[in-house]
Design an enzyme around this catalytic site. Sequence first.
Site, PDB file in Angstrom:
ATOM      1  N   ASN A 164      -5.737   5.285  -1.149  1.00 54.21           N
ATOM      2  CA  ASN A 164      -5.233   6.396   0.312  1.00 54.21           C
ATOM      3  C   ASN A 164      -4.901   7.744  -0.212  1.00 54.21           C
ATOM      4  O   ASN A 164      -4.375   8.180   0.831  1.00 54.21           O
ATOM      5  CB  ASN A 164      -3.516   4.791   0.037  1.00 54.21           C
ATOM      6  CG  ASN A 164      -4.025   4.310   1.079  1.00 54.21           C
ATOM      7  OD1 ASN A 164      -5.188   4.066   1.787  1.00 54.21           O
ATOM      8  ND2 ASN A 164      -3.374   3.005   0.982  1.00 54.21           N
ATOM      9  N   GLU A 166      -7.224  -2.214  -6.661  1.00 55.27           N
ATOM     10  CA  GLU A 166      -6.455  -0.979  -7.141  1.00 55.27           C
ATOM     11  C   GLU A 166      -5.204  -1.882  -8.366  1.00 55.27           C
ATOM     12  O   GLU A 166      -4.758  -2.794  -7.882  1.00 55.27           O
ATOM     13  CB  GLU A 166      -5.629  -0.216  -7.047  1.00 55.27           C
ATOM     14  CG  GLU A 166      -6.818   0.663  -5.641  1.00 55.27           C
ATOM     15  CD  GLU A 166      -6.098   1.484  -5.206  1.00 55.27           C
ATOM     16  OE1 GLU A 166      -6.334   2.927  -5.272  1.00 55.27           O
ATOM     17  OE2 GLU A 166      -5.434   1.349  -4.022  1.00 55.27           O
ATOM     18  N   SER A 216       1.043  -0.929  -0.169  1.00 50.15           N
ATOM     19  CA  SER A 216       0.034  -0.263  -0.015  1.00 50.15           C
ATOM     20  C   SER A 216       0.625   1.353   0.267  1.00 50.15           C
ATOM     21  O   SER A 216       0.197   2.335   0.148  1.00 50.15           O
ATOM     22  CB  SER A 216      -1.533  -0.058   0.978  1.00 50.15           C
ATOM     23  OG  SER A 216      -0.196  -0.277   1.920  1.00 50.15           O
ATOM     24  N   HIS A 230      -3.749  -4.038  -5.229  1.00 46.90           N
ATOM     25  CA  HIS A 230      -3.867  -3.126  -3.866  1.00 46.90           C
ATOM     26  C   HIS A 230      -5.388  -3.492  -3.517  1.00 46.90           C
ATOM     27  O   HIS A 230      -6.924  -3.442  -4.255  1.00 46.90           O
ATOM     28  CB  HIS A 230      -3.805  -2.249  -4.228  1.00 46.90           C
ATOM     29  CG  HIS A 230      -4.069  -0.882  -2.601  1.00 46.90           C
ATOM     30  ND1 HIS A 230      -4.528  -0.363  -2.394  1.00 46.90           N
ATOM     31  CD2 HIS A 230      -3.135  -1.447  -1.088  1.00 46.90           C
ATOM     32  CE1 HIS A 230      -3.897  -0.036  -0.695  1.00 46.90           C
ATOM     33  NE2 HIS A 230      -3.769  -0.952  -0.835  1.00 46.90           N
TER      34      HIS A 230
HETATM   35  N1  3HC Z   1     -19.363 -13.905   4.752  1.00 42.64           N
HETATM   36  C1  3HC Z   1     -20.128 -13.755   4.024  1.00 42.64           C
HETATM   37  N2  3HC Z   1     -20.724 -12.269   4.173  1.00 42.64           N
HETATM   38  C2  3HC Z   1     -20.046 -11.585   5.383  1.00 42.64           C
HETATM   39  C3  3HC Z   1     -19.961 -12.374   6.250  1.00 42.64           C
HETATM   40  C4  3HC Z   1     -18.858 -13.381   6.079  1.00 42.64           C
HETATM   41  N3  3HC Z   1     -17.806 -14.327   6.624  1.00 42.64           N
HETATM   42  N4  3HC Z   1     -19.374 -11.273   7.380  1.00 42.64           N
HETATM   43  C5  3HC Z   1     -20.564 -10.359   6.777  1.00 42.64           C
HETATM   44  N5  3HC Z   1     -20.344 -10.415   5.699  1.00 42.64           N
HETATM   45  C6  3HC Z   1     -21.611 -10.047   4.896  1.00 42.64           C
HETATM   46  C7  3HC Z   1     -21.918  -9.397   5.941  1.00 42.64           C
HETATM   47  O1  3HC Z   1     -23.911 -10.683   5.899  1.00 42.64           O
HETATM   48  C8  3HC Z   1     -22.924  -8.373   5.419  1.00 42.64           C
HETATM   49  O2  3HC Z   1     -23.785  -8.605   3.659  1.00 42.64           O
HETATM   50  P1  3HC Z   1     -25.030  -7.662   3.260  1.00 42.64           P
HETATM   51  O3  3HC Z   1     -24.864  -5.971   3.043  1.00 42.64           O
HETATM   52  O4  3HC Z   1     -25.268  -8.376   2.307  1.00 42.64           O
HETATM   53  O5  3HC Z   1     -25.798  -7.218   4.629  1.00 42.64           O
HETATM   54  C9  3HC Z   1     -21.725  -7.350   5.263  1.00 42.64           C
HETATM   55  O6  3HC Z   1     -20.896  -8.311   4.879  1.00 42.64           O
HETATM   56  C10 3HC Z   1     -21.580  -6.533   5.400  1.00 42.64           C
HETATM   57  O7  3HC Z   1     -21.246  -7.467   6.799  1.00 42.64           O
HETATM   58  P2  3HC Z   1     -21.676  -6.938   8.438  1.00 42.64           P
HETATM   59  O8  3HC Z   1     -23.168  -5.974   8.616  1.00 42.64           O
HETATM   60  O9  3HC Z   1     -21.347  -8.214   9.382  1.00 42.64           O
HETATM   61  O10 3HC Z   1     -20.240  -5.923   9.382  1.00 42.64           O
HETATM   62  P3  3HC Z   1     -21.379  -4.170   8.757  1.00 42.64           P
HETATM   63  O11 3HC Z   1     -22.129  -3.836   7.866  1.00 42.64           O
HETATM   64  O12 3HC Z   1     -20.323  -3.133  10.055  1.00 42.64           O
HETATM   65  O13 3HC Z   1     -20.168  -3.794   7.780  1.00 42.64           O
HETATM   66  C11 3HC Z   1     -17.669  -3.660   6.969  1.00 42.64           C
HETATM   67  C12 3HC Z   1     -18.549  -4.520   7.604  1.00 42.64           C
HETATM   68  C13 3HC Z   1     -17.232  -4.202   5.793  1.00 42.64           C
HETATM   69  C14 3HC Z   1     -16.086  -3.045   7.471  1.00 42.64           C
HETATM   70  C15 3HC Z   1     -18.010  -1.761   6.973  1.00 42.64           C
HETATM   71  O14 3HC Z   1     -18.071  -1.742   8.156  1.00 42.64           O
HETATM   72  C16 3HC Z   1     -17.093  -1.387   5.619  1.00 42.64           C
HETATM   73  O15 3HC Z   1     -16.924  -1.280   4.817  1.00 42.64           O
HETATM   74  N6  3HC Z   1     -16.312  -0.464   7.105  1.00 42.64           N
HETATM   75  C17 3HC Z   1     -15.031   0.071   6.402  1.00 42.64           C
HETATM   76  C18 3HC Z   1     -14.203  -0.670   5.705  1.00 42.64           C
HETATM   77  C19 3HC Z   1     -13.015   0.266   4.978  1.00 42.64           C
HETATM   78  O16 3HC Z   1     -12.910   1.220   4.988  1.00 42.64           O
HETATM   79  N7  3HC Z   1     -11.893  -0.803   4.258  1.00 42.64           N
HETATM   80  C20 3HC Z   1     -10.729  -0.057   3.045  1.00 42.64           C
HETATM   81  C21 3HC Z   1      -9.555   0.426   4.554  1.00 42.64           C
HETATM   82  S1  3HC Z   1      -8.063   1.290   3.706  1.00 42.64           S
HETATM   83  C22 3HC Z   1      -7.057  -0.206   3.136  1.00 42.64           C
HETATM   84  O17 3HC Z   1      -7.565  -1.614   3.755  1.00 42.64           O
HETATM   85  C23 3HC Z   1      -5.834  -0.033   2.472  1.00 42.64           C
HETATM   86  C24 3HC Z   1      -5.248  -0.306   2.632  1.00 42.64           C
HETATM   87  O18 3HC Z   1      -3.861  -0.214   2.282  1.00 42.64           O
HETATM   88  C25 3HC Z   1      -5.111   0.568   4.631  1.00 42.64           C
END
Ligand code: 3HC
Length: 285
Positions: free
Chosen positions: A190, A152, A119, A140
């Site tokens: 990012n 990405e 990243s 990414h």
């Molecule tokens: N298997 C299959 N599906 C699953 C699952 C599993 N074990 N666990 C959860 N899911 C599904 C849920 O059923 C739900 O589906 P739906 O939308 O169809 O109902 C979906 O995934 C979301 O799960 P949850 O409802 O349990 O949880 P949340 O709604 O709280 O979402 C999250 C969790 C997806 C992490 C959300 O909070 C999110 O998008 N957060 C932001 C994450 C983000 O910004 N990530 C990027 C970070 S930056 C990065 O990574 C780059 C690096 O370089 C720093």
Amino acid sequence: MQIKMVGVLGCGLMGSGIAQVCAAAGYTTIVRELDETFLNKGLGRVKKFLDDGVAKGKVTAEARDTTLANLSGTTSIAALKDCDLIIEAIIENLEEKRTTYAALEHVVGAHTIFLSNTSSLCITELAAATKRPDRFGGLHFFNPVPLMKLVEVIRALTTSDETYQAVFAFAGSLGKEPITAPDRPGFIVNRLLVPYLLDAIRAYENGLGTIEDIDKGMKLGCGYPMGPFTLLDFVGLDTTYYIANIMFEEFREPAYAPPPLLKRMVLAGRMGRKSGRGFYTYETK
Ligand code: 3HC
């Protein structure tokens, strides 16, 4: 080119997620970790995610079993010898990556594509450290890998058109939405996300509001899934600090300079969720 077998280097949070999505997409996938303990922890994470998915009705038992059957773990680099494409998701350290690529060059075929999930590091610099700069690129992923739709695709200065097209198609075959990002610190996401997170810390330090209120504001006011402090804890404060420093070094713009509070939290070991404490406190299992 046809990609049948995929190798993943590193079975941490990102590597295990990447291996899972490759196996779920039908690729024979081998994930390599340095030792059995880390490997078993990573493979356990994949199994738990799939079991939870079955329990939630999001994954069929058949899909879980097929994914697990397509996935194997190893501690040996030589086990990746037949891979057509290898995604590296090891520690963000140039020397470690160079050493790993050099070891891989001895065992893989000439056609094998190398990709890095870095990243923060320069893809062109990583490509130049290999004997296949034309068959090298960035791929990414976002955390949590099995749930985040975006990937990405980054071209090094040396990436061939053929490699770029094969990687773009491969990303789509994983069920992800690929976008093309430039080989510049932060790529696309990012580049925009990190200044926002840093600004939230600066605003908090300047008395804008409580951590909870700022998070609630951005979550409910803008429809973001997480407020900036929840997201900082989720991504890891050390990771954010590391990326911010690399971006600041390259661009020399104040927007990328890590705020003093972020640095001190990292120095104090408050890395976020993974250490049990960041802007919030978490129960450690
Ligand atoms: N298997 C299959 N599906 C699953 C699952 C599993 N074990 N666990 C959860 N899911 C599904 C849920 O059923 C739900 O589906 P739906 O939308 O169809 O109902 C979906 O995934 C979301 O799960 P949850 O409802 O349990 O949880 P949340 O709604 O709280 O979402 C999250 C969790 C997806 C992490 C959300 O909070 C999110 O998008 N957060 C932001 C994450 C983000 O910004 N990530 C990027 C970070 S930056 C990065 O990574 C780059 C690096 O370089 C720093």
